[in-house]
Design a protein around this motif. Structure first.
Motif, PDB file in Angstrom:
ATOM      1  N   SER A  64     -16.155  15.822  11.963  1.00 34.59           N
ATOM      2  CA  SER A  64     -17.172  16.364  11.067  1.00 34.59           C
ATOM      3  C   SER A  64     -18.515  16.499  11.771  1.00 34.59           C
ATOM      4  O   SER A  64     -19.123  17.557  11.781  1.00 34.59           O
ATOM      5  CB  SER A  64     -17.319  15.463   9.835  1.00 34.59           C
ATOM      6  N   THR A  65     -18.968  15.414  12.389  1.00 33.68           N
ATOM      7  CA  THR A  65     -20.274  15.428  13.047  1.00 33.68           C
ATOM      8  C   THR A  65     -20.389  14.209  13.955  1.00 33.68           C
ATOM      9  O   THR A  65     -19.468  13.388  14.047  1.00 33.68           O
ATOM     10  CB  THR A  65     -21.408  15.442  12.002  1.00 33.68           C
ATOM     11  N   LEU A  66     -21.509  14.101  14.636  1.00 33.40           N
ATOM     12  CA  LEU A  66     -21.812  12.938  15.472  1.00 33.40           C
ATOM     13  C   LEU A  66     -23.070  12.267  14.939  1.00 33.40           C
ATOM     14  O   LEU A  66     -24.096  12.931  14.726  1.00 33.40           O
ATOM     15  CB  LEU A  66     -22.025  13.357  16.929  1.00 33.40           C
ATOM     16  N   ASP A  67     -22.981  10.981  14.722  1.00 30.74           N
ATOM     17  CA  ASP A  67     -24.169  10.185  14.395  1.00 30.74           C
ATOM     18  C   ASP A  67     -24.703   9.660  15.718  1.00 30.74           C
ATOM     19  O   ASP A  67     -24.209   8.663  16.248  1.00 30.74           O
ATOM     20  CB  ASP A  67     -23.770   9.049  13.458  1.00 30.74           C
ATOM     21  N   ILE A  79     -31.177  11.105  16.045  1.00 25.27           N
ATOM     22  CA  ILE A  79     -31.402  12.550  16.136  1.00 25.27           C
ATOM     23  C   ILE A  79     -30.461  13.361  15.240  1.00 25.27           C
ATOM     24  O   ILE A  79     -30.569  14.587  15.175  1.00 25.27           O
ATOM     25  CB  ILE A  79     -31.283  13.052  17.587  1.00 25.27           C
ATOM     26  N   SER A  80     -29.549  12.711  14.541  1.00 22.52           N
ATOM     27  CA  SER A  80     -28.658  13.432  13.640  1.00 22.52           C
ATOM     28  C   SER A  80     -29.307  13.583  12.270  1.00 22.52           C
ATOM     29  O   SER A  80     -30.357  13.006  11.995  1.00 22.52           O
ATOM     30  CB  SER A  80     -27.316  12.721  13.528  1.00 22.52           C
ATOM     31  N   VAL A  81     -28.661  14.361  11.407  1.00 26.28           N
ATOM     32  CA  VAL A  81     -29.150  14.578  10.039  1.00 26.28           C
ATOM     33  C   VAL A  81     -27.948  14.630   9.105  1.00 26.28           C
ATOM     34  O   VAL A  81     -26.973  15.328   9.369  1.00 26.28           O
ATOM     35  CB  VAL A  81     -29.941  15.902   9.902  1.00 26.28           C
ATOM     36  N   ARG A  82     -28.040  13.894   7.996  1.00 25.12           N
ATOM     37  CA  ARG A  82     -27.039  13.990   6.938  1.00 25.12           C
ATOM     38  C   ARG A  82     -27.731  13.877   5.593  1.00 25.12           C
ATOM     39  O   ARG A  82     -28.812  13.316   5.489  1.00 25.12           O
ATOM     40  CB  ARG A  82     -25.966  12.890   7.075  1.00 25.12           C
ATOM     41  N   ARG A 148     -21.745   7.893  17.507  1.00 28.38           N
ATOM     42  CA  ARG A 148     -20.779   7.394  16.537  1.00 28.38           C
ATOM     43  C   ARG A 148     -20.054   8.608  15.928  1.00 28.38           C
ATOM     44  O   ARG A 148     -20.614   9.297  15.066  1.00 28.38           O
ATOM     45  CB  ARG A 148     -21.487   6.592  15.452  1.00 28.38           C
ATOM     46  N   PRO A 149     -18.825   8.906  16.366  1.00 31.84           N
ATOM     47  CA  PRO A 149     -18.106  10.050  15.793  1.00 31.84           C
ATOM     48  C   PRO A 149     -17.768   9.797  14.319  1.00 31.84           C
ATOM     49  O   PRO A 149     -17.335   8.710  13.945  1.00 31.84           O
ATOM     50  CB  PRO A 149     -16.831  10.136  16.629  1.00 31.84           C
ATOM     51  N   ILE A 150     -17.986  10.825  13.504  1.00 28.33           N
ATOM     52  CA  ILE A 150     -17.618  10.774  12.088  1.00 28.33           C
ATOM     53  C   ILE A 150     -16.484  11.771  11.888  1.00 28.33           C
ATOM     54  O   ILE A 150     -16.678  12.981  12.024  1.00 28.33           O
ATOM     55  CB  ILE A 150     -18.820  11.115  11.186  1.00 28.33           C
TER      56      ILE A 150
END
Length: 612
Positions: A64-67, A79-82, A148-150
């Motif tokens: 899905s995304t990277l944290d 630097i991530s956004v959720r 942190r892989p999500i």
């Protein structure tokens, strides 16, 4: 990296704007990477690595995304956004100092006065692999990058929630891990080019929200799993690659593979480049052949979109072989009765006629009718014969040559379908003449003549200056001015003559034309409030009318249609090519942001202009 003054302030201050700007990359294997320009997933189909599941004919999000975060001394910069309920966290967009998404996402983050980090993401063109390069451009102290892989492991039209049954462990591999949530899912290999630590720390990330889905009233909240996190130490000017793939990677070769991947993604320097690139994104190859991806996200396949897009996606790039590959994928299903669908699709009864129209566009590029007859003559002959004998079980021919569709206990005759029917008959007659099959040519042209006379007699209103939209078996006529009207005037074999075209063109401009496409029905119609929308699909036919009627002056009008999706940010952020728009200003995109028929239409207008 070049500064982008118009883009950066908007990204950091207007999240609604940024979340609506999709960044989409695909490859011919059906793998894709999609998110918004802040790298915050704003739609439930966003995911930075998705794959095509051929067995189930669906697209599945794996990653899905990277944290990700940068640890500098005692400070941690996320630097991530959720999006979570009532809050965005982390708020990595506040650190963005420069960004470009052409030809692939590249974002620079200014981390206080301590460091500048660059993050680049590229999808491999020849394998289901995502590469992410982190470069510590400058730093006054050593840094640690935490990733942190999500993971998702779900289809794009689903949402996931905490599941205690999934695997929480992982398998250690070279510089990374292999993970899947159960034995029915593919293994996802996540690795880094530099040695580092992976800390197994299984946990769920709860209540992630997709704000665009929320706004649209669709399901929008889910829980996603995190198997743990990577930590890589860097000093100023160092870089490393993170990869996520269905294929285990040789980590010492990741840097080279990243360079190879970005070399395949050429910068799009002009609007023409952008349109051609968009067309390439809508194609997929598998062991069954070459396919049109009708929309991105590819949730629902539609037969009309397949056959209506083939010509516009391929011919403007000067690649007739690609057209043949796509057409040949569908010929067997067409021969076997397309009424039963092309795979898992929504079937439109007029689909065979759109296929004939696409072959016709190809023929006019090749300028060798006999060659086209040899390639497609038998297929078109079977389509016509099956329609005449009602073998499709969807369209029925009456004694006046007109095709109808069953609607309850009535038969309904639509202008658009019958205009295409006339065009298909005349084109087949043309091919038969080139092959010296004069009997077949005569039969087709005689039936076409009957169709044309019936349409003009039953549908054309001389006083109004246009054709009715439909007529049912009880004699009820729908005189709503609809976008299908264009096909009676714009097809290569048009029902209407130039005098009728001259009369209808001002009505089309007045009643249907908008800055983003054509209304499906007249805005003054009572139906428009509940059934109205705007579609770019018919713009290509309007361009043909302009050129046919007005020559050089018409070309200028056609060019204006071609440039509908051009704007000053396109070189930085590729535009969306929506399949539909809301019926009233400000004309917001609805449905899929990447539509094969929209892109094919714009691309075909470019070809028409080049040929004039």
């Amino acid at each position: 990296m070049a500064e982008q003054p118009p883009l950066i302030p908007t990204m950091s201050s207007d999240m609604e704007y940024s979340l609506g700007k999709d960044v989409i990359s695909t490859n011919r294997l059906g793998a894709s990477s999609s998110t918004s320009i802040t790298l915050c997933n704003s739609r439930n189909w966003h995911g930075i690595l998705s794959i095509y599941d051929q067995e189930h004919d669906r697209t599945k999000i794996l990653l899905s995304t990277l944290d990700d975060a940068v640890l500098l001394g005692g400070n941690t910069y996320y630097i991530s956004v959720r999006k979570y309920p009532n809050v965005y966290f982390p708020m990595g967009y506040q650190y963005i100092s420069a960004a470009n998404f052409n030809p692939y996402p590249t974002i620079e983050y200014s981390l206080g006065n301590e460091a500048i980090l660059r993050k680049e993401m590229v999808l491999a063109s020849d394998e289901p692999t995502l590469f992410v390069r982190y470069t510590l451009i400058s730093s006054n102290k050593p840094a640690k990058i935490r990733i942190r892989p999500i993971v998702a492991f779900r289809y794009i039209d689903e949402l996931r929630h905490r599941d205690p049954r999934i695997f929480t462990g992982n398998t250690v591999i070279q510089n990374g891990i292999a993970y899947h949530p159960n034995d029915n899912e593919p293994m996802l290999y996540m690795q880094t080019s530099m040695p580092g630590d992976f800390v197994t720390a299984p946990d769920w990330n709860y209540n992630i929200e997709y704000p665009i889905d929320h706004k649209a009233g669709r399901p929008y909240q889910e829980d996603l799993f995190m198997p743990g996190f990577f930590e890589i130490e860097l000093v100023s000017s160092q870089e490393f690659i993170f990869s996520a793939s269905l294929i285990p990677q040789q980590t010492e070769g990741l840097a080279k593979k990243f360079v190879e991947a970005i070399s395949q993604r050429k910068p799009r320097l002009t609007y023409d480049d952008i349109v051609l690139h968009a067309a390439q994104q809508m194609l997929r190859n598998d062991d069954m052949g070459c396919h049109v991806i009708e929309t991105i996200p590819p949730v629902r396949r539609r037969s009309k979109d397949v056959c209506g897009a083939i010509a516009g996606l391929t011919l403007p790039s000067g690649n007739p072989n690609l057209f043949r590959d796509l057409a040949n994928t569908y010929i067997e299903t067409i021969r076997n009765g397309l009424a039963y669908g092309i795979g898992n699709v929504d079937y439109a009864p007029e689909t065979p006629l759109w296929f004939v129209w696409s072959v016709q566009q190809y023929a006019y590029q090749q300028n060798d009718r006999y060659k086209i007859y040899r390639e497609y003559g038998e297929t078109i002959k079977k389509i016509i014969n099956d329609i005449i004998s009602s073998r499709f079980n969807t369209m029925y021919l009456n004694t006046e040559g007109l095709l109808s569709l069953r609607n309850g206990d009535k038969q309904v005759y639509y202008l658009e379908i019958n205009a295409m029917w006339y065009n298909a008959l005349m084109f087949y007659a043309e091919l038969c003449c080139s092959a010296r099959f004069l009997d077949d040519a005569g039969k087709a042209s005689r039936l076409a003549h009957i169709v044309k006379q019936s349409l003009i007699r039953k549908f054309y209103d001389k006083k109004a200056g246009y054709f009715a939209n439909s007529l049912d078996s009880d004699g009820n006529k729908d005189t709503t001015f609809c976008v299908g009207q264009l096909l009676a005037f714009a097809l290569p074999y048009a029902i209407a003559d130039s005098d009728k075209i001259a009369i209808v063109l001002p009505l089309i401009e007045q009643k249907l034309l908008t800055p983003v496409g054509l209304r499906n029905i007249d805005a003054d119609s009572p139906k428009y409030a509940t059934e109205g929308f705007i579609t770019p699909f018919y713009l290509g036919f309007l361009a043909e009318i302009y050129i046919k009627l007005r020559g050089a002056d018409g070309c200028q009008k056609a060019k204006e249609l071609y440039l509908y999706f051009d704007n000053e940010l396109n070189i930085t952020i590729p535009p969306n090519f929506y399949e539909k728009y809301t019926p009233l200003p400000p004309y917001e995109g609805i449905g899929a942001p990447m539509s094969a028929v929209t892109i094919a239409t714009i691309n075909r207008i470019r070809l028409l202009l080049a040929q004039f």
